[in-house]
Enzyme design. Sequence first.
Site, PDB file in Angstrom:
ATOM      1  CG  ASP A 162     100.551  46.922 -76.944  1.00 48.75           C
ATOM      2  OD1 ASP A 162      99.372  46.257 -76.003  1.00 48.75           O
ATOM      3  OD2 ASP A 162     101.006  47.639 -75.979  1.00 48.75           O
ATOM      4  CD1 TRP A 180      72.672  58.584 -76.120  1.00 47.20           C
ATOM      5  CD2 TRP A 180      73.003  60.718 -75.678  1.00 47.20           C
ATOM      6  NE1 TRP A 180      72.934  58.473 -74.589  1.00 47.20           N
ATOM      7  CE2 TRP A 180      73.011  60.386 -74.270  1.00 47.20           C
ATOM      8  CE3 TRP A 180      73.177  61.889 -75.786  1.00 47.20           C
ATOM      9  CZ2 TRP A 180      73.240  61.005 -73.300  1.00 47.20           C
ATOM     10  CZ3 TRP A 180      73.122  63.130 -74.154  1.00 47.20           C
ATOM     11  CH2 TRP A 180      73.164  62.239 -73.305  1.00 47.20           C
ATOM     12  CE1 TYR A 223      66.996  67.980 -74.450  1.00 52.27           C
ATOM     13  CE2 TYR A 223      68.095  66.889 -72.049  1.00 52.27           C
ATOM     14  CZ  TYR A 223      67.086  66.722 -73.260  1.00 52.27           C
ATOM     15  OH  TYR A 223      66.323  65.907 -73.192  1.00 52.27           O
ATOM     16  CE1 TYR A 266     101.161  38.127 -64.696  1.00 51.35           C
ATOM     17  CE2 TYR A 266     103.058  37.209 -65.915  1.00 51.35           C
ATOM     18  CZ  TYR A 266     102.223  38.695 -65.642  1.00 51.35           C
ATOM     19  OH  TYR A 266     102.084  39.448 -65.853  1.00 51.35           O
ATOM     20  CG  HIS A 304      65.370  62.660 -70.268  1.00 50.15           C
ATOM     21  ND1 HIS A 304      66.393  63.263 -69.634  1.00 50.15           N
ATOM     22  CD2 HIS A 304      65.451  63.150 -71.788  1.00 50.15           C
ATOM     23  CE1 HIS A 304      66.617  64.350 -69.883  1.00 50.15           C
ATOM     24  NE2 HIS A 304      66.350  64.264 -71.279  1.00 50.15           N
TER      25      HIS A 304
END
Length: 806
Positions: A537, A351, A253, A636, A222
């Site tokens: 669940d 990060w 940035y 199924y 980067h």
Amino acid sequence: MPKIVIIGAGIVGCSLADELTERGYTDVVVIEKGKLWNPGGSTSHAPGVVFQTNGSRTMAQFARQTVEKLHSLQHGGETCFLKVGSLELATTPDRLAELHRRAGFALSAGINAWVISSEEALKMHPLLVRDKLLGALYVPDDGIARAKLGDEAMGERAISRGARFVANCEVVAIDQSDGCVTGVQTTQGSFPADIVVSCAGIWGPKIGSMVGMSKAIQPLAHQLCYTAPIPELSSYKTEAELPVLRHQASDLYFKQRGQSLAIGWYGHRPLPVRSEDILSCELAEVMPSQMPFTREEWKGAMEGAIEVIPALKNSEIVESMNGLFSFTVDNFPLMGEWSGLKGFWVAEAVWITHGCGVARAMAEWIINGHPSLAVHECDVNRFETHQLGSLHIEERGAQNYVEVYDLLHPLQPMESPRPLRTTGFYQRQQELGGFFLEASGYERPHWYEANAGLVARYSSPPRDEWSSKFWSPIIGAEVLTVRDGVGLFDITTLKRIEVTGNGALEFLERLTTGKLKKPGSITYCLMLNERAGIMSDITVMRRGERDFFIGVNSNTDINYLKQLAPDTVHVRDVTPGTVGLGLFGPKSRELAQSLTRDDLSNETLGYFRLKNIYLGHVPVMLCRLSYVGELGYEIYTTADFALKLWDTLWQAGKKYGLIAAGRGAFNSMRLEKGYRSYGTDMNSEHNPHEAGLSFAVRKGGGYRGAVAFNEVNPNALSRRLVCLVLENPQHVVLGKEPVLHQGNAVGYVTSAYFGHNIGKQLAYAWVPAELSTQGTGLAIRYFDRDYPATVGQDPQYDPQMKRLRS
Ligand SMILES: Cc1cc2nc3c(=O)[nH]c(=O)nc-3n(C[C@H](O)[C@H](O)[C@H](O)COP(=O)(O)OP(=O)(O)OC[C@H]3O[C@@H](n4cnc5c(N)ncnc54)[C@H](O)[C@@H]3O)c2cc1C
């Protein structure tokens, strides 16, 4: 107390040593191949810009904790965090709208943030352009992490509590015995360990290969540059006072460094690097994680930069690098104990922004067995097999680098590789004009163009431009057609396992809250952690005395059960080898009955019962339940019968007006019925009472989490999941928006959909218990608009379950 070895003294390793020792776990050795406190990993050169806002609440919380920790930390009289605030810039209307959406994410996570005008932004950052800027998102608590200083402060604090840091020492092998970690081999000898935590950042894949683990991590280069002093900044005498900046539309940035600026750029082509090819400390020119700057990749960066900071026109770049850090296939870090080797933990692809929060969760997880924040998105065991292939890791890692600042819709699917997985029904779904999104790598139809003709009969309220992406009025028409008749839903992408063998019943009753009745029964229940937080669940179909077929949510569930299963109990993922169809709607029984001589009447096959039968020539397990709130069946069979099953039902269904219906209809219907979706509506931060799921917990004890659950006073909860009904049916929200009370953010939306039967827009949301009574007036902030909503009945559709049980 366990012996713990941490590999790596970057932000994650140092912070983890600090968190563990703070909790009294002091038998900790941190092994670092570089020198302290500048070992040469990504933390050693990163500018430490911290923007907390994130579409994931968990990631935003990690960031919040990182800011809080580093800000409260001093070293040598200096602070480890400069709270200069942040500005995310918009130069186009769509980016400005996105900033409002992001402000919503921040508020939902309890982070103070608001959109300001360009004039206000200019007052905060005098270098910004006057004419092009349309506005900015301001987050006052963002800023700059002084990560190296933080590492030193946390590292020394850990040492003062008993931890050891061994520098210039490389881990070269992981020792194991009987499936458990026993230590590490290093260039300075071996270190015994009960727990090894790999915090090796870009070297994570290399460490993984020492234990045969494929990590879905791709290191990428980067570009980062520093300018010479800029005359307009000459009055600044300290390290940084100006807010950090993001100009996402140009992939840029910025942060202040005294009188100059650091500029980071994601706009170049992805530059992947293999973990094994990263140079050693000895061979690297500056440090291993810094590669030589490639000027040709920088083209275009300054153009975008000058667009928002004209003063950069004459500036010179004096420092530049291609720095290495990690991307994953789904943009979340890797956290937790790897299911392939007991005692081998990972905290990577993190990060700096999230470093201290991740470390805290890891320490809690290691010590208590579960972190306080929900980490299912980050679980190291979450990946599908295809996500662990090197080609996939490289391609997805690179694409995620490209998209890091892109404006992405919540339903935006990955574009490549597609199609990757298809169910056995794919051919028929294509013939019906299926509009496919992607789920776990599978093609999943969201609606079918073949149903377009139904739209004239069943209308849906119009949507705005954003909410109408990946949406069609056909979805509403499918819902209403199913409510009147019968629809066929592909449910193959939902995960399924078999749990069989001696002791299977006892095993499942120990780990789930269900009372698993006789063979032939179906039970909806939960898996809880020791704190009674909901881990999942599940729907348990009991096929035989020792034979269970279970619908689960994720690979994490499967790994969890596999890890804890006794030797006599076998847990097998049968998802890829089987297919599932939902046949839902009032005419579903008649249709199914027309294909079998078995009696399917309510008396013989009642709600939550199952039967192994043949539909035509196809052997199926017919399960009397539906996640959409209508009479119906989950059906199924094995994957080889897929087409035959579809065609059999389709042919017979003509008489009953059968349509194929997509995931959009499924979501709308489940929300009307109030059925929760794990990971979206509830997670391990919530207990069953709060989530409205206490009906799924058996009385008494004997299951994991029972003690904590029985201690919860259901009349003294602090928050609840509620059903909000929007005042105006045309007010569409999509999920993750903040919920407001008298203008203040008090909660957040989980799922939202239009309820076509009741003609109302619904949103499930977490709110404080005192605001959870029916009739309470609240508002949902959608972009820059506040939509009035009221706490309504839960569920809105068929609360007496008449249709399901009919
Ligand atoms: C140019 C650039 C700019 C960035 N900017 C930002 C930013 O502004 N904000 C932000 O939040 N993030 C930023 N990042 C990302 C961030 O720097 C990293 O994600 C983060 O520092 C990773 O921390 P870590 O502790 O996981 O890894 P590292 O800091 O890389 O630490 C891992 C450590 O493990 C050690 N190690 C590895 N293998 C072994 C072994 N076999 N034996 C012993 N030790 C070993 C290494 O020497 C290293 O010190 C940036 C990254 C780059 C490259």
